[in-house]
Motif scaffolding. Structure first.
Motif: not given
Length: 262
Positions: A103, A127, A130-131, A134
């Motif tokens: 992260h 989470d 968010r990954l 990315r």
């Protein structure tokens, strides 16, 4: 109700301690199959590969040996150290090991393929989203693809309440294990506990007990999550075959291929 903890400290403890239970040497065949999957789905022109949550590095090594330039990213020090021992075996490709948090790490490059085997879903929806951001915004090169294993709720639901003793099935396994499994149908989170057993009297070694929390997704739910990160799902399969109701009841995870939205 089972919900994954908001921070990732449990994951660091799980994979660091678990890394001392299993060496990863027994996974050579699965690593080769994963390298073959990358070759089948990515084609000959996509060569730079990022594997996130790469563990002991078996799949990353097999992918490098198939001719790819692989960056193996994992936050567990024991597993990353084991993976570093494989770097000199990577020809004709290359293997670089990075022991950082997925992260926050700055890798400074983009990749033709981003792969995550058996590792997506170790956080909550925030989470995991968010990954995915990315992957879409920081790591995928133009025309690149992401290949992810997604845990399916149905087999975990069927395993709810399972309590089993597992013998060592490889010479490198440090312990026999007591494994207990639970599943919450409201949150679609599996709780998976492993506790080593004493060879002397069979008692549980509670100070070594580890637990992982896995957010499982039905295919439609995952497609929506990926879409909100700007990723479109171009393929979903199990063992190279299209999804079906029967396969989703039996397979612990299914594979998805993602591309950046056009």
């Amino acid at each position: 109700m089972i919900a994954p903890p908001k921070n990732s400290e449990w994951a660091k403890a799980y994979y660091t301690t678990g890394g001392s239970f299993w060496s990863g040497e027994e996974n050579a065949e699965s690593g080769r199959k994963r390298a073959q999957t990358i070759a089948r789905l990515a084609g000959p022109d996509r060569r730079a590969v990022l594997e996130i949550q790469s563990g002991h590095g078996g799949a990353a090594l097999a992918t490098a040996q198939a001719g790819y330039d692989v960056t193996a990213l994992d936050f567990a020090p024991i597993q990353s150290e084991n993976a570093r021992r494989l770097v000199n075996q990577a020809a004709p490709g290359r293997l670089t090991v990075v022991a950082e948090d997925q992260h926050t790490v700055d890798l400074g490059q983009r990749f033709d393929v981003v792969a995550c085997w058996d590792g997506f879903g170790i956080g909550d929806d925030e989470d995991n989203l968010r990954l995915l951001h990315r992957i879409a915004n920081d790591w995928l090169a133009p025309g690149g693809i992401a290949i992810l294993d997604i845990f399916c709720p149905l087999p975990w639901a069927a395993a709810h309440g399972r309590d089993q003793t597992l013998d060592r099935n490889h010479s490198t396994h440090a312990y026999r294990q007591n494994r207990r499994m639970w599943f919450d149908p409201i949150t679609a989170v599996a709780q998976d506990e492993w506790c080593p057993l004493s060879d002397e009297d069979g008692r549980r070694l509670e100070d070594l007990r580890i637990t992982q929390f896995i957010r499982c997704y039905f295919p439609a739910d995952f497609v929506r999550l990926a879409s909100s990160a700007g990723l479109q799902t171009s393929l979903m399969e199990i063992d190279g075959a299209p999804l079906s109701s029967d396969r989703l009841r039996e397979a612990w995870h299914y594979l998805v291929v993602l591309e950046r939205g056009k």
